[in-house]
Design an enzyme around this catalytic site. Structure first.
Site, PDB file in Angstrom:
ATOM      1  N   ASP A 143      -1.388  -3.705   3.014  1.00  0.00           N
ATOM      2  CA  ASP A 143      -2.670  -4.118   2.540  1.00  0.00           C
ATOM      3  C   ASP A 143      -2.994  -2.938   1.217  1.00  0.00           C
ATOM      4  OD1 ASP A 143      -3.373  -5.913   4.114  1.00  0.00           O
ATOM      5  OD2 ASP A 143      -4.700  -5.041   5.117  1.00  0.00           O
ATOM      6  N   ASP A 197     -13.798   4.096   3.840  1.00  0.00           N
ATOM      7  CA  ASP A 197     -12.901   2.984   3.446  1.00  0.00           C
ATOM      8  C   ASP A 197     -13.407   1.890   2.395  1.00  0.00           C
ATOM      9  OD1 ASP A 197     -10.419   1.395   3.627  1.00  0.00           O
ATOM     10  OD2 ASP A 197     -10.781   0.444   5.451  1.00  0.00           O
ATOM     11  N   HIS A 247      -8.878 -14.107   8.509  1.00  0.00           N
ATOM     12  CA  HIS A 247      -9.179 -14.280   9.809  1.00  0.00           C
ATOM     13  C   HIS A 247     -10.090 -15.393  10.112  1.00  0.00           C
ATOM     14  CE1 HIS A 247     -10.011 -10.066   8.195  1.00  0.00           C
ATOM     15  NE2 HIS A 247      -9.677  -9.536   9.492  1.00  0.00           N
ATOM     16  N   ASP A 265      -6.224  -6.244   0.303  1.00  0.00           N
ATOM     17  CA  ASP A 265      -7.257  -5.949   1.139  1.00  0.00           C
ATOM     18  C   ASP A 265      -8.440  -5.137   0.401  1.00  0.00           C
ATOM     19  OD1 ASP A 265      -8.990  -5.710   3.267  1.00  0.00           O
ATOM     20  OD2 ASP A 265      -7.581  -5.206   4.769  1.00  0.00           O
ATOM     21  N   ASP A 323     -12.376   0.170  -0.087  1.00  0.00           N
ATOM     22  CA  ASP A 323     -11.673  -1.273  -0.261  1.00  0.00           C
ATOM     23  C   ASP A 323     -11.772  -1.571  -1.528  1.00  0.00           C
ATOM     24  OD1 ASP A 323     -10.614  -1.386   2.356  1.00  0.00           O
ATOM     25  OD2 ASP A 323     -12.239  -2.619   3.096  1.00  0.00           O
ATOM     26  N   ASP A 374     -13.418 -15.834   8.747  1.00  0.00           N
ATOM     27  CA  ASP A 374     -13.661 -16.145   7.377  1.00  0.00           C
ATOM     28  C   ASP A 374     -13.569 -17.515   6.902  1.00  0.00           C
ATOM     29  OD1 ASP A 374     -12.975 -13.400   7.389  1.00  0.00           O
ATOM     30  OD2 ASP A 374     -10.983 -13.661   7.007  1.00  0.00           O
TER      31      ASP A 374
HETATM   32  C1  XLS Z   1     -10.300  -3.207   7.751  1.00  0.00           C
HETATM   33  C2  XLS Z   1      -8.860  -3.599   7.718  1.00  0.00           C
HETATM   34  C3  XLS Z   1      -8.817  -5.445   8.063  1.00  0.00           C
HETATM   35  C4  XLS Z   1      -7.583  -5.819   8.195  1.00  0.00           C
HETATM   36  C5  XLS Z   1      -7.577  -7.309   8.941  1.00  0.00           C
HETATM   37  O1  XLS Z   1     -10.352  -1.920   7.587  1.00  0.00           O
HETATM   38  O2  XLS Z   1      -8.212  -3.403   6.707  1.00  0.00           O
HETATM   39  O3  XLS Z   1      -9.504  -5.884   6.859  1.00  0.00           O
HETATM   40  O4  XLS Z   1      -6.552  -5.960   7.148  1.00  0.00           O
HETATM   41  O5  XLS Z   1      -8.204  -7.433  10.241  1.00  0.00           O
HETATM   42 NI    NI Z   2      -6.472  -4.222   6.036  1.00  0.00          NI
HETATM   43 NI    NI Z   3      -9.146  -1.617   5.764  1.00  0.00          NI
END
Ligand code: XLS
Ligand code: NI
Ligand code: NI
Length: 433
Positions: free
Chosen positions: A294, A305, A99, A337, A307, A102
């Protein structure tokens, strides 16, 4: 060279028996599966935001990670890019994603932010020329800064719509310049907190027009990559308009964009929407909107979430099987991601998280490819639908309801139910994992 990853070797394939932490046991880029190199099947990407921009906060505590590149100057942003490309080299990663927020410091004005972005894009362009790693996709962060709190393209304030247009335009330009293969839109704030203050119809219409403008701009600048929407049902908004693949497809149809925009499907988002990852992939493929993935996992208990890096190859094999059935990636890839836990402070943790994730996906792909090649599951699936190959069955889909109905008496149809064979197919599946 920075010394952040000092002493950490380049990760190489050593085979399943290796006890070396800093080696791949399954990811062997040159190994050929179904006529294609493993690297070209998986198309791994490292996510800049989780690995280099995230300070380790959670709702109860702030920063735990103290990276020497944290700060708001262009020098530190370039230092961050140096470290990022060192990780990409260590992993042999073919791609990365970012992004705007970032990679560049936020400016006091839009013009300053844009100048910073363009300055860093120059730097990234030079890096890409010297390294193997290229850009899988770029995107605009339209969810962190307070200006986006009520939405970007769906904000009740038209000035924020303009700001969103300026941000997406800048990031599409940056992605185009860097040879990015896709441009992603994830609408974390494109939704609502309460219906009591929300004109749902107007917000949806604005989001639709915005996406049409994005597609028009893609043609205007000659961007050859794919435009991808990333579905997610909620978080941070209570309800997000791009809820899941089915919702996105209806939205694209409504605005005449189903041939123009595809999806970037995230494992954790599928689970939050009450689906499996493989369901979302299979549905997108059947609708012709499968683009990229992702890759991550959520914690089974927290229901949020989280991640995390994937570590269950049996689970991911179901997903990669659907990727193979969809014909594999074209512009898309497997973007991690995923973030390390906030207690994982060491540079080694960041490297090994990716090594484990890449190996998990490679092992999953190998199992999926073996089963796909053996054709056993596909043969069973074809056999289940074989009745539809007959002329009488095909004619029904062209004729009327009454004509289909007439077959029952004319042919004396009394269909006998047949086994769906689920457990036998599950056992077959397990033989390949
Ligand atoms: C958030 C999203 C984000 C997107 C990109 O939950 O996964 O990271 O992949 O903006
Ligand atoms: Ni994402
Ligand atoms: Ni996400």
């Amino acid at each position: 060279m920075t010394d952040f990853f000092k002493g950490i070797p380049q990760i190489r394939y050593e085979g399943p028996e290796s006890a070396n932490e800093f080696a791949f046991r399954h990811y062997n880029p040159d190994e050929v599966l179904l006529g294609k190199r493993m690297e070209d099947h998986l198309r791994f990407a490292v996510a800049y935001w989780h690995s280099f921009a995230w300070p380790g906060g959670d709702p109860f505590g702030g920063q735990t990670l103290q990276r020497p590149w944290f700060g708001d100057t262009m020098d530190l942003a370039r230092f961050k890019a140096d470290v990022a490309f060192e990780l990409f080299d260590i992993l042999g990663a073919p791609f990365y994603c970012f992004h705007d927020a970032d990679v560049r410091p936020e400016g006091a004005t839009f013009a300053e932010s844009l100048k910073n972005l363009n300055g860093i894009v120059d730097y990234l362009e030079a890096k890409q020329a010297k390294h193997k790693t290229q850009l899988l996709w770029g995107t605009a962060n339209m969810f962190s800064h307070r200006r986006w709190m009520s939405g970007a393209a769906t904000n009740p304030d038209p000035d924020v719509y303009a700001y969103a247009a300026a941000s997406v335009k800048a990031n599409m330009d940056a992605t185009h310049r860097l040879g990015g293969q896709n441009y992603v839109l994830w609408g974390g704030r494109e939704g609502y907190e309460t219906l009591l203050n929300t004109d749902l119809g107007a917000e949806r219409a604005h989001a639709g027009r915005f996406l049409q403008q994005v597609v028009e701009y893609k043609y205007k600048i000659g961007f050859k990559g794919a435009i991808l929407i990333e579905p997610k049902p909620q978080e941070p908004s209570k309800h997000q308009y791009d809820y899941d693949v089915a919702t996105v497809y209806g939205f694209l149809k409504d605005f005449g964009l189903e041939g123009e925009v595809k999806t970037n499907i995230e494992q954790g988002h599928a689970i939050l929407a009450g689906h499996s990852f493989e369901h979302e992939l299979a549905l997108a493929a059947s609708l012709g909107i499968f683009g990229s993935i992702d890759m991550n996992r959520n914690d089974y208990q927290s229901g949020w979430d989280t991640d995390q890096f994937p570590n269950n190859h049996a689970e991911k094999a179901l997903a990669f099987y659907e990727v193979l059935r969809a014909g594999g990636f074209t512009t898309g890839g497997t973007n991690f991601d995923a973030k390390i836990r906030r207690q994982s402070l060491d540079p080694e943790d960041l490297v090994l998280a990716h090594v484990g994730g890449m190996d998990t996906c490679a092992r999953a792909l190998k199992a999926a490819a073996k089963l796909y090649e053996a054709d056993e599951l596909e043969a069973a699936r074809r056999a289940r639908y074989a009745g539809w190959e007959t002329p009488a069955a095909k004619a029904m889909l062209k004729g009327s309801l009454a004509e289909a109905a007439a077959r029952v008496t004319a042919e004396g149809l009394e269909p006998e139910p047949k086994s769906g064979r689920q457990e036998r197919l599950e056992n077959l599946w397990n033989r390949y994992i």
